[in-house]
Design an enzyme around this catalytic site. Structure first.
Site, PDB file in Angstrom:
ATOM      1  N   LYS A  29     -11.633  10.443  69.168  1.00  0.00           N
ATOM      2  CA  LYS A  29     -10.411   9.465  69.275  1.00  0.00           C
ATOM      3  C   LYS A  29     -10.621   8.026  68.881  1.00  0.00           C
ATOM      4  O   LYS A  29     -11.699   7.942  68.106  1.00  0.00           O
ATOM      5  CB  LYS A  29      -9.809   9.361  70.672  1.00  0.00           C
ATOM      6  CG  LYS A  29      -9.798  10.527  71.346  1.00  0.00           C
ATOM      7  CD  LYS A  29      -8.724  10.626  72.862  1.00  0.00           C
ATOM      8  CE  LYS A  29      -8.763  11.563  73.242  1.00  0.00           C
ATOM      9  NZ  LYS A  29      -9.065  11.525  74.878  1.00  0.00           N
ATOM     10  N   TYR A  86      -0.653  17.458  72.054  1.00  0.00           N
ATOM     11  CA  TYR A  86      -0.151  16.651  73.765  1.00  0.00           C
ATOM     12  C   TYR A  86       0.720  17.623  74.290  1.00  0.00           C
ATOM     13  O   TYR A  86       1.067  17.032  75.318  1.00  0.00           O
ATOM     14  CB  TYR A  86      -0.376  15.920  74.017  1.00  0.00           C
ATOM     15  CG  TYR A  86      -1.786  14.601  73.488  1.00  0.00           C
ATOM     16  CD1 TYR A  86      -2.318  15.220  74.361  1.00  0.00           C
ATOM     17  CD2 TYR A  86      -1.734  14.152  72.348  1.00  0.00           C
ATOM     18  CE1 TYR A  86      -4.605  14.504  73.722  1.00  0.00           C
ATOM     19  CE2 TYR A  86      -3.036  13.723  73.001  1.00  0.00           C
ATOM     20  CZ  TYR A  86      -3.776  13.572  73.211  1.00  0.00           C
ATOM     21  OH  TYR A  86      -5.573  13.032  72.645  1.00  0.00           O
ATOM     22  N   PHE A 102       2.875   9.186  80.949  1.00  0.00           N
ATOM     23  CA  PHE A 102       2.039   9.442  80.238  1.00  0.00           C
ATOM     24  C   PHE A 102       2.167   9.325  78.959  1.00  0.00           C
ATOM     25  O   PHE A 102       1.128   9.134  77.685  1.00  0.00           O
ATOM     26  CB  PHE A 102       0.146   9.390  80.678  1.00  0.00           C
ATOM     27  CG  PHE A 102      -0.084  10.675  81.015  1.00  0.00           C
ATOM     28  CD1 PHE A 102      -0.178  10.625  79.873  1.00  0.00           C
ATOM     29  CD2 PHE A 102       0.752  10.700  82.267  1.00  0.00           C
ATOM     30  CE1 PHE A 102      -0.750  12.383  80.466  1.00  0.00           C
ATOM     31  CE2 PHE A 102      -0.886  12.306  82.474  1.00  0.00           C
ATOM     32  CZ  PHE A 102      -1.064  12.645  81.709  1.00  0.00           C
ATOM     33  N   ARG A 154     -18.180  20.787  76.953  1.00  0.00           N
ATOM     34  CA  ARG A 154     -16.681  20.107  78.154  1.00  0.00           C
ATOM     35  C   ARG A 154     -18.693  18.805  79.000  1.00  0.00           C
ATOM     36  O   ARG A 154     -17.838  18.005  78.945  1.00  0.00           O
ATOM     37  CB  ARG A 154     -16.505  20.693  78.968  1.00  0.00           C
ATOM     38  CG  ARG A 154     -15.718  21.440  78.581  1.00  0.00           C
ATOM     39  CD  ARG A 154     -14.596  20.473  77.828  1.00  0.00           C
ATOM     40  NE  ARG A 154     -13.614  20.438  79.068  1.00  0.00           N
ATOM     41  CZ  ARG A 154     -12.863  19.161  78.805  1.00  0.00           C
ATOM     42  NH1 ARG A 154     -12.217  19.609  77.999  1.00  0.00           N
ATOM     43  NH2 ARG A 154     -12.290  18.868  79.990  1.00  0.00           N
ATOM     44  N   THR A 193     -13.716  13.079  82.700  1.00  0.00           N
ATOM     45  CA  THR A 193     -12.549  12.190  81.783  1.00  0.00           C
ATOM     46  C   THR A 193     -12.294  10.709  81.694  1.00  0.00           C
ATOM     47  O   THR A 193     -12.193  10.168  80.752  1.00  0.00           O
ATOM     48  CB  THR A 193     -10.595  13.065  82.412  1.00  0.00           C
ATOM     49  OG1 THR A 193     -10.890  14.301  81.772  1.00  0.00           O
ATOM     50  CG2 THR A 193      -9.845  12.264  81.505  1.00  0.00           C
ATOM     51  N   ARG A 219     -18.885   9.691  77.053  1.00  0.00           N
ATOM     52  CA  ARG A 219     -18.414   9.457  78.220  1.00  0.00           C
ATOM     53  C   ARG A 219     -19.334   8.342  79.172  1.00  0.00           C
ATOM     54  O   ARG A 219     -19.110   7.206  78.652  1.00  0.00           O
ATOM     55  CB  ARG A 219     -16.998   9.627  78.642  1.00  0.00           C
ATOM     56  CG  ARG A 219     -16.069  10.583  77.994  1.00  0.00           C
ATOM     57  CD  ARG A 219     -15.091  11.555  78.075  1.00  0.00           C
ATOM     58  NE  ARG A 219     -13.942  11.931  77.600  1.00  0.00           N
ATOM     59  CZ  ARG A 219     -13.207  12.479  78.137  1.00  0.00           C
ATOM     60  NH1 ARG A 219     -13.500  13.653  79.325  1.00  0.00           N
ATOM     61  NH2 ARG A 219     -12.441  13.300  76.710  1.00  0.00           N
ATOM     62  N   ASN A 236     -11.443   6.785  75.359  1.00  0.00           N
ATOM     63  CA  ASN A 236     -12.520   8.054  76.636  1.00  0.00           C
ATOM     64  C   ASN A 236     -13.218   8.821  75.319  1.00  0.00           C
ATOM     65  O   ASN A 236     -14.000   9.664  75.578  1.00  0.00           O
ATOM     66  CB  ASN A 236     -12.043   8.968  77.468  1.00  0.00           C
ATOM     67  CG  ASN A 236     -11.218  10.174  77.223  1.00  0.00           C
ATOM     68  OD1 ASN A 236     -10.542  10.082  76.259  1.00  0.00           O
ATOM     69  ND2 ASN A 236     -11.052  10.518  78.279  1.00  0.00           N
ATOM     70  N   HIS A 245     -12.305  13.927  72.646  1.00  0.00           N
ATOM     71  CA  HIS A 245     -11.048  15.124  72.941  1.00  0.00           C
ATOM     72  C   HIS A 245     -11.759  17.016  72.596  1.00  0.00           C
ATOM     73  O   HIS A 245     -12.593  16.350  72.117  1.00  0.00           O
ATOM     74  CB  HIS A 245      -9.760  15.217  72.461  1.00  0.00           C
ATOM     75  CG  HIS A 245      -9.079  16.611  72.893  1.00  0.00           C
ATOM     76  ND1 HIS A 245      -8.588  16.905  73.961  1.00  0.00           N
ATOM     77  CD2 HIS A 245      -9.259  17.986  72.149  1.00  0.00           C
ATOM     78  CE1 HIS A 245      -8.195  18.213  73.518  1.00  0.00           C
ATOM     79  NE2 HIS A 245      -8.151  18.642  72.669  1.00  0.00           N
ATOM     80  N   GLU A 292      -6.227  25.112  69.339  1.00  0.00           N
ATOM     81  CA  GLU A 292      -6.514  23.820  69.047  1.00  0.00           C
ATOM     82  C   GLU A 292      -6.665  23.516  67.120  1.00  0.00           C
ATOM     83  O   GLU A 292      -6.427  23.007  67.041  1.00  0.00           O
ATOM     84  CB  GLU A 292      -7.183  22.662  69.703  1.00  0.00           C
ATOM     85  CG  GLU A 292      -6.244  22.760  71.033  1.00  0.00           C
ATOM     86  CD  GLU A 292      -6.475  21.705  72.274  1.00  0.00           C
ATOM     87  OE1 GLU A 292      -6.437  21.367  72.838  1.00  0.00           O
ATOM     88  OE2 GLU A 292      -8.037  21.778  71.918  1.00  0.00           O
TER      89      GLU A 292
END
Length: 149
Positions: free
Chosen positions: A9, A49, A57, A85, A91, A102, A112, A115, A126
């Site tokens: 990100k 999203y 949000f 993951r 998260t 993270r 964070n 993704h 995706e």
């Protein structure tokens, strides 16, 4: 072979963590088959999203992901979705274990860093949203027999 979509990100890009993040997946033994740095359009962000469209949000997610370049990636390997993951961590970085991306670099849930697809169906969707087939390399690294049976 299983594939997953990962995106560093804007905060990860701005903090110069791209190489560190990629290295974690390479070191694990996964194969990078798609990679691009890009400025995300509002249209693409809203599609990505879409599941959060009715959440309060949603707009801030879209605004954030379009605020600066991201690094979009497709990784391939045995169990890559679940393993990614774990490498990424919880998260909320405050709940992420040390040793995860993270846990080591994140500070707040809104920043964070990365993704990762949360399952096979999401990964497929995706990958196809962010990459065309022509943008994905079909290759097998020479080390593969030394990584998986």
């Amino acid at each position: 072979m299983e594939r997953t979509f990962l995106m560093i990100k804007p905060d990860g890009v701005q903090r110069n963590l791209v190489g560190e993040i990629i290295q974690r997946f390479e070191t694990k033994g996964f194969t990078l088959v798609g990679l691009k740095m890009m400025q995300v359009s509002s249209e693409l962000a809203e599609k990505h999203y879409a599941v959060h469209k009715e959440r309060p949000f949603f707009r801030s997610l879209v605004d954030f992901i379009t605020s600066s370049p991201v690094v979009a990636m497709v990784w391939q390997g045995e169990g890559v979705i679940a393993s990614a993951r774990k490498i990424i961590g919880a998260t909320n970085p405050l709940n992420a274990e040390p040793g995860t991306i993270r846990g080591d670099f994140g500070i707040s849930v809104g920043r964070n860093l990365i993704h990762g697809s949360d399952g096979p169906d999401t990964a497929k969707d995706e990958v196809s949203l962010w990459f065309s087939d022509a943008e994905l390399a079909n290759w097998t690294p020479a080390i593969t027999p030394w990584v998986v049976e």
